[in-house]
Design a protein around this motif. Structure first.
Motif, PDB file in Angstrom:
ATOM      1  N   LYS A 225      33.891  57.082  39.161  1.00 18.59           N
ATOM      2  CA  LYS A 225      32.972  55.935  39.066  1.00 18.59           C
ATOM      3  C   LYS A 225      31.807  56.087  40.047  1.00 18.59           C
ATOM      4  N   MET A 226      32.071  56.779  41.176  1.00 20.37           N
ATOM      5  CA  MET A 226      31.027  57.008  42.171  1.00 20.37           C
ATOM      6  C   MET A 226      30.067  58.121  41.764  1.00 20.37           C
ATOM      7  N   GLY A 227      30.450  58.896  40.735  1.00 18.14           N
ATOM      8  CA  GLY A 227      29.539  59.923  40.242  1.00 18.14           C
ATOM      9  C   GLY A 227      30.057  61.343  40.241  1.00 18.14           C
ATOM     10  N   ALA A 228      31.333  61.568  40.596  1.00 20.09           N
ATOM     11  CA  ALA A 228      31.885  62.920  40.636  1.00 20.09           C
ATOM     12  C   ALA A 228      32.726  63.212  39.402  1.00 20.09           C
ATOM     13  N   VAL A 229      32.751  64.471  38.988  1.00 16.77           N
ATOM     14  CA  VAL A 229      33.716  64.930  37.994  1.00 16.77           C
ATOM     15  C   VAL A 229      34.947  65.370  38.781  1.00 16.77           C
ATOM     16  N   VAL A 230      36.082  64.815  38.431  1.00 22.09           N
ATOM     17  CA  VAL A 230      37.295  65.016  39.232  1.00 22.09           C
ATOM     18  C   VAL A 230      38.380  65.669  38.379  1.00 22.09           C
ATOM     19  N   VAL A 231      39.043  66.684  38.951  1.00 25.01           N
ATOM     20  CA  VAL A 231      40.095  67.392  38.232  1.00 25.01           C
ATOM     21  C   VAL A 231      41.375  67.381  39.058  1.00 25.01           C
ATOM     22  N   ASP A 232      42.452  66.884  38.445  1.00 20.63           N
ATOM     23  CA  ASP A 232      43.756  67.011  39.101  1.00 20.63           C
ATOM     24  C   ASP A 232      44.657  67.865  38.210  1.00 20.63           C
ATOM     25  N   PHE A 233      45.799  68.290  38.736  1.00 18.14           N
ATOM     26  CA  PHE A 233      46.684  69.150  37.943  1.00 18.14           C
ATOM     27  C   PHE A 233      48.110  69.068  38.470  1.00 18.14           C
ATOM     28  N   ASP A 234      49.051  69.460  37.615  1.00 13.71           N
ATOM     29  CA  ASP A 234      50.467  69.419  37.973  1.00 13.71           C
ATOM     30  C   ASP A 234      50.832  70.521  38.957  1.00 13.71           C
ATOM     31  N   LEU A 235      51.760  70.211  39.843  1.00 14.92           N
ATOM     32  CA  LEU A 235      52.371  71.244  40.662  1.00 14.92           C
ATOM     33  C   LEU A 235      53.166  72.193  39.765  1.00 14.92           C
ATOM     34  N   PHE A 236      53.470  73.361  40.257  1.00 14.03           N
ATOM     35  CA  PHE A 236      54.306  74.306  39.515  1.00 14.03           C
ATOM     36  C   PHE A 236      55.703  73.713  39.334  1.00 14.03           C
ATOM     37  N   ALA A 237      56.195  73.729  38.095  1.00 12.92           N
ATOM     38  CA  ALA A 237      57.523  73.201  37.746  1.00 12.92           C
ATOM     39  C   ALA A 237      57.650  71.704  38.037  1.00 12.92           C
ATOM     40  N   TRP A 238      56.532  71.002  37.939  1.00 14.78           N
ATOM     41  CA  TRP A 238      56.478  69.536  37.985  1.00 14.78           C
ATOM     42  C   TRP A 238      55.703  69.081  36.758  1.00 14.78           C
ATOM     43  N   GLY A 239      55.906  67.838  36.348  1.00 16.46           N
ATOM     44  CA  GLY A 239      55.134  67.298  35.238  1.00 16.46           C
ATOM     45  C   GLY A 239      55.256  68.174  34.001  1.00 16.46           C
ATOM     46  N   GLU A 240      54.142  68.406  33.325  1.00 19.12           N
ATOM     47  CA  GLU A 240      54.177  69.212  32.101  1.00 19.12           C
ATOM     48  C   GLU A 240      54.452  70.686  32.373  1.00 19.12           C
ATOM     49  N   SER A 241      54.334  71.100  33.611  1.00 21.33           N
ATOM     50  CA  SER A 241      54.674  72.481  33.940  1.00 21.33           C
ATOM     51  C   SER A 241      56.150  72.768  33.669  1.00 21.33           C
ATOM     52  N   THR A 242      56.984  71.700  33.650  1.00 18.81           N
ATOM     53  CA  THR A 242      58.418  71.895  33.386  1.00 18.81           C
ATOM     54  C   THR A 242      58.682  72.276  31.932  1.00 18.81           C
ATOM     55  N   LEU A 243      57.686  72.159  31.074  1.00 20.47           N
ATOM     56  CA  LEU A 243      57.842  72.656  29.706  1.00 20.47           C
ATOM     57  C   LEU A 243      57.946  74.174  29.704  1.00 20.47           C
ATOM     58  N   GLN A 244      57.427  74.792  30.755  1.00 14.53           N
ATOM     59  CA  GLN A 244      57.492  76.243  30.887  1.00 14.53           C
ATOM     60  C   GLN A 244      58.516  76.700  31.917  1.00 14.53           C
ATOM     61  N   PHE A 245      58.563  75.977  33.031  1.00 14.41           N
ATOM     62  CA  PHE A 245      59.444  76.393  34.124  1.00 14.41           C
ATOM     63  C   PHE A 245      60.239  75.188  34.617  1.00 14.41           C
ATOM     64  N   ASP A 246      61.540  75.309  34.533  1.00 11.11           N
ATOM     65  CA  ASP A 246      62.439  74.219  34.907  1.00 11.11           C
ATOM     66  C   ASP A 246      62.173  73.736  36.331  1.00 11.11           C
ATOM     67  N   ALA A 247      62.391  72.443  36.568  1.00 10.58           N
ATOM     68  CA  ALA A 247      62.100  71.840  37.869  1.00 10.58           C
ATOM     69  C   ALA A 247      62.843  72.525  39.013  1.00 10.58           C
ATOM     70  N   THR A 248      63.988  73.142  38.715  1.00 10.80           N
ATOM     71  CA  THR A 248      64.756  73.832  39.764  1.00 10.80           C
ATOM     72  C   THR A 248      64.016  75.055  40.300  1.00 10.80           C
ATOM     73  N   LEU A 249      62.972  75.505  39.597  1.00  8.71           N
ATOM     74  CA  LEU A 249      62.237  76.701  40.004  1.00  8.71           C
ATOM     75  C   LEU A 249      61.062  76.387  40.926  1.00  8.71           C
ATOM     76  N   HIS A 250      60.853  75.095  41.204  1.00 11.88           N
ATOM     77  CA  HIS A 250      59.706  74.722  42.031  1.00 11.88           C
ATOM     78  C   HIS A 250      59.763  75.355  43.418  1.00 11.88           C
ATOM     79  N   ARG A 251      60.967  75.585  43.925  1.00  7.85           N
ATOM     80  CA  ARG A 251      61.099  76.129  45.271  1.00  7.85           C
ATOM     81  C   ARG A 251      61.086  77.655  45.304  1.00  7.85           C
ATOM     82  N   ASN A 252      60.673  78.276  44.228  1.00  4.30           N
ATOM     83  CA  ASN A 252      60.403  79.713  44.263  1.00  4.30           C
ATOM     84  C   ASN A 252      59.049  79.941  44.933  1.00  4.30           C
ATOM     85  N   SER A 253      58.922  80.994  45.694  1.00  4.71           N
ATOM     86  CA  SER A 253      57.677  81.213  46.436  1.00  4.71           C
ATOM     87  C   SER A 253      56.476  81.414  45.519  1.00  4.71           C
ATOM     88  N   ILE A 254      56.721  81.868  44.288  1.00  2.00           N
ATOM     89  CA  ILE A 254      55.600  82.082  43.366  1.00  2.00           C
ATOM     90  C   ILE A 254      54.905  80.766  43.047  1.00  2.00           C
TER      91      ILE A 254
END
Length: 475
Positions: A225-254
């Motif tokens: 609203k102030m005038g910026a284009v803003v982009v957010d995204f899911d953490l690895f194995a969080w949110g929609e990322s879990t469609l690819q990588f199970d949440a248990t994999l979040h603590r992998n260093s990759i």
């Protein structure tokens, strides 16, 4: 052999076997003792209190316990006694110490101070600092694995329909950042969008619902609203990322690699858009998102302003492998998040801290160090600290209210567009969307591309690595 002769022989054998054991207890004494008693002796010698709140010393014994005490050095004595058991100590004050399990990511504030004093001596002038900064930058990039990342595919990003609200719009994006791996997030834009706008990347941390939570949506919407284009995204194995990588994999260093790479390649995409001003690029996030904010500002020269929230510390580097799992804090023979934050100098930076977590020491410890580094450029005024001593670990309203004016000042945003009649920033006109609206691939992931990678071992292989966590988990 006669019976008496047999008894005599057995007695000799017994004595032969017993004597070495008896000698080991007397002439070759190993002085084995309980650690708890030795710690009590250390308390008496140095006139301090040493707390074992979690019973970590219970039943632990060690050879030469009391001999490990150095009467002239309390901390050397404690280290000698505790280190064999992967234990350490935290200094609460001048007379009180607490026994803790050793954690590579977490040290005491006293250790943080010691490290900052050491680092400050490494670069007494700008030339020395610029040399170290360049070395750190290259090492961080290499440690994270960005230099080994496959090229971004030339596939077009997946964009959902646009939702239009008062003064801003939202659409979701799925960007293939490496073959078969998609970064999923949302793009908030001023509405209507006129001319060129700055872009702000907003990585999120380990807060409950990730990028879908209320305070994350508010932050993105208000900036838009102030005038910026803003982009957010899911953490690895969080949110929609879990469609690819199970949440248990979040603590992998990759996870650290993919998260930083997601931010970088989303930024690549945004900067390729004609409506983006390449000279105005911001980044802000809290907790783990604060870690990513510091990393991005340190290694990406395109970032022009940064606001790391509740993560800048000299004695904690983030306990999740997605923040510290790739060993970047070992760069330069040892660095920390305070020095990494200082790498943003001389570009504008607001460090947000609070009294309820590891950033409680920022005003008196980390901020002066960072400000001194800015001073090497003669730009002390470009780094600020907003500290909330009575608050805890979050990116709450008061912290957002500190961030908005700072971003407005250095990105050329219009603060008046979000102020009410009392000149207060008003977030109430922002719409909090339901999860389903923020999904890229559908409510049940039905639109996930067919080439989506789902094997963590194959993901490591894309970077020329093996998944070492597989063997660790089997131990």
């Amino acid at each position: 052999m006669k019976r008496n002769q047999m008894k005599g022989l057995l007695l000799m054998v017994f004595l032969f076997l017993a004597v070495p054991k008896m000698e080991a207890q007397t002439s070759d004494n190993n002085y084995r003792g309980t650690i708890s008693k030795t710690v009590q002796k250390i308390e008496s010698i140095f006139k301090v209190t040493i707390k074992d709140k979690d019973g970590l010393l219970k039943d632990k014994e060690l050879d030469y316990t009391d001999w490990r005490i150095r009467q002239g050095n309390l901390e050397v004595s404690l280290t000698a006694v505790l280190a064999p058991f992967e234990l350490t100590y935290f200094k609460e004050n001048d007379s009180t110490y607490v026994i803790r399990k050793f954690e590579y990511a977490r040290r005491s504030a006293a250790v943080g101070k010691e490290r900052l004093e050491y680092l400050a001596d490494l670069y007494p002038n700008l030339n020395a600092w610029e040399t170290r900064k360049a070395d750190l930058k290259q090492c961080i990039i290499s440690s994270i694995g960005l230099d080994k990342a496959p090229a971004m595919p030339k596939t077009k990003p997946i964009l959902t329909s646009k939702r239009i609200y008062k003064d801003y719009s939202v659409e979701n994006i799925g960007l293939e950042i490496i073959p078969g791996v998609y970064a999923t997030g949302s793009i908030y834009k001023p509405y209507p969008l006129k001319g060129k706008a700055p872009v702000v990347i907003t990585p999120n941390g380990h807060f409950g619902d990730g990028r879908y939570r209320k305070d994350q949506q508010l932050r993105c919407a208000v900036l838009a609203k102030m005038g910026a284009v803003v982009v957010d995204f899911d953490l690895f194995a969080w949110g929609e990322s879990t469609l690819q990588f199970d949440a248990t994999l979040h603590r992998n260093s990759i996870a650290q690699t993919i998260q930083v790479l997601s931010a970088e390649r989303l930024l690549d995409y945004m900067l390729s858009q004609k409506y983006i001003d390449k000279n105005r690029v911001g980044v802000t996030g809290g907790s783990g998102g604060g870690s990513m904010t510091m990393f991005l500002a340190a290694i990406d020269d395109r970032i022009t302003v940064s606001v790391p929230v509740v993560m800048t510390s000299s004695h904690f580097v983030g306990g999740c492998p997605c923040e510290s799992g790739r060993g970047l804090h070992l760069c330069g023979n040892g660095t920390n998040n305070a020095e990494i934050a200082a790498m943003a100098a001389p570009k504008p930076q607001l460090i947000v801290s609070d009294g309820g977590d590891w950033t409680s020491t920022v005003p008196e410890l980390e901020f002066p160090f960072i400000q001194k580094t800015y001073g090497l450029y003669g730009k002390e005024n470009l780094v600020e600290n907003a500290h909330f001593p009575k608050e805890g670990h979050n990116y709450g309203e008061s912290k957002r209210m500190a961030m908005y004016p700072f971003m407005a000042k250095y990105l050329g945003l219009d603060l008046k567009k979000v102020q009410n009649e009392k000149a207060e920033i008003d977030e109430s006109t922002c719409v909090i969307e339901l999860y389903e609206k923020m999904f890229v691939f559908g409510a049940k992931g039905e639109n996930l591309p067919k080439n989506a990678l789902k094997d963590i071992n194959q993901l490591y292989a894309l970077f020329g690595e093996k998944n070492l966590k597989v063997s660790e988990d089997k131990k």
